[in-house]
Write an enzyme that holds these catalytic residues in place. Structure first.
Site, PDB file in Angstrom:
ATOM      1  N   CYS A 193       0.990  -1.051  -0.149  1.00 46.12           N
ATOM      2  CA  CYS A 193      -0.063  -0.094   0.040  1.00 46.12           C
ATOM      3  C   CYS A 193       0.941   1.350   0.030  1.00 46.12           C
ATOM      4  CB  CYS A 193      -1.014  -0.144   1.171  1.00 46.12           C
ATOM      5  SG  CYS A 193      -1.967   1.295   1.260  1.00 46.12           S
ATOM      6  N   CYS A 207      -5.767  -2.819   8.147  1.00 42.02           N
ATOM      7  CA  CYS A 207      -6.899  -1.712   8.095  1.00 42.02           C
ATOM      8  C   CYS A 207      -7.856  -2.340   7.381  1.00 42.02           C
ATOM      9  CB  CYS A 207      -6.401  -0.448   7.429  1.00 42.02           C
ATOM     10  SG  CYS A 207      -6.000  -0.728   5.577  1.00 42.02           S
TER      11      CYS A 207
END
Length: 350
Positions: A97, A195
């Protein structure tokens, strides 16, 4: 040079305090939260985080923007995460990410807004080293919170425009600054899991995304003897002991996975230790390249303690040979290479 900076906001104490610190240092700060999940999958805490981030920016009297990168996040992170598990790997999606979404799209938004720099709340340091002619990454001063490992795939172009305001601070100092300035996130609990999977149930998440049934198969030992049945190969990772659903009279751990035969090999804790691994997709951070054997300290996962090793470049890969065997070296995880506090680079364990 412009003093404008685009601060990545999450609603947590780290990014909130980083925005405050930048402002106190004289930067013209603009906050931005990246919206990364499809709305049907967005956990409640992310919505709360967006509200908290907006409130912090309002309290600091700085602009707040929301960037919608759900499609990009699905392609670059979630789909890669699922593909890795289906191929027998255990990936670290945060590293991917950072390289392909967070820093990439923060910089695009900064360009759109006419802003030169971006900043994040990572516990790490970045500086230009004239002797190397490169931007280098160093470990954060708080050794318990250091996040330099998560930056192992960043490029020189990304690093040249990035600030890490928290690099010299400890978590306690950051919370004290936030509390003293009455930031709404001052006492907010840190997030611990991936997340997009806040409950930590990776298998259920993958099944919910793919709508697939992952077939049961054999647990075997190192000699190929069948020990029992597993409940789908995506439910297991190297080093795992809990949740095997099998009693064998002694503690057993996942040693490896054979996707082609749909088998999971179990063994003793001692069998988890290895001295070597091969790293592919190697990225050089604080060195120009890896073209000769060098000494380094290597982390094979975020929670791993750096271990001394030789790095041997071989046909675009790096063979890592540790001084002493390391536990549960896992396919798909990131290996990060260090020289003391300096992050040399890293790649994917193959």
């Amino acid at each position: 040079m412009s003093n404008k900076v685009l601060m990545a906001m999450s609603g947590g104490v780290d990014s909130s305090t980083a925005a405050l610190i930048l402002q106190e240092q004289g930067y013209d700060v603009c906050g931005m939260m990246l919206r990364l999940f499809d709305s049907s999958d967005t956990p409640l805490y992310e919505a709360v985080g967006e509200i908290d981030a907006a409130n912090v920016c309002a309290a600091l009297n700085i602009p707040f923007h929301v960037g919608d990168f759900r499609a990009e996040f699905k392609t670059e992170v979630i789909d890669r995460f699922i593909d890795a598990y289906e191929s027998g790997e255990t990936p670290n999606p945060c590293v991917l990410c950072n390289r392909h979404v967070k820093f990439e799209f923060m910089l695009r938004e900064a360009d759109r807004l006419g802003i030169d720099k971006i900043a994040t709340g990572h516990y790490a340091k970045v500086e230009y080293d004239a002797s190397r002619g490169r931007y280098i990454v160093k470990k954060g001063s708080d050794t318990k919170k250091d996040q330099s490992y998560m930056l192992a795939l960043l490029t020189q172009q990304q690093l040249s425009r990035t600030l890490f305001p928290l690099g010299d601070l400890t978590k306690d100092e950051i919370r004290e600054i936030a509390s003293r300035n009455a930031l709404v996130s001052a006492h907010k609990k840190d997030s611990q899991d991936i997340c997009f999977i806040p409950d930590g149930d990776y298998a259920s998440f993958i099944i919910s995304q793919t709508k697939k049934d992952y077939a049961s198969g054999d647990f075997i030992d190192a000699s190929g003897n069948v020990l029992g049945k597993h409940q789908g190969i995506i439910r297991y990772t190297t080093g795992q002991r809990k949740g095997l659903g099998i009693a064998l009279g002694a503690p057993m751990y996942v040693l490896s996975k054979d996707i082609s035969q749909n088998r999971v090999m179990l063994g003793t804790n001692e069998q988890l230790f290895n001295r070597e691994c091969t790293v592919t997709d190697v990225n050089a951070v604080s060195v120009e390249d890896f073209n000769a054997p060098i000494r380094a300290e290597v982390k094979v996962r975020y929670s791993h303690t750096c271990a001394p090793a030789w790095l041997h470049p071989e046909n675009g890969r790096v063979r890592v040979v540790f001084d002493t065997p390391q536990r549960a070296i896992t396919r798909g995880q990131t290996a990060a290479f260090y020289d003391g506090d300096i992050l040399l680079g890293g790649g994917k364990i193959e």
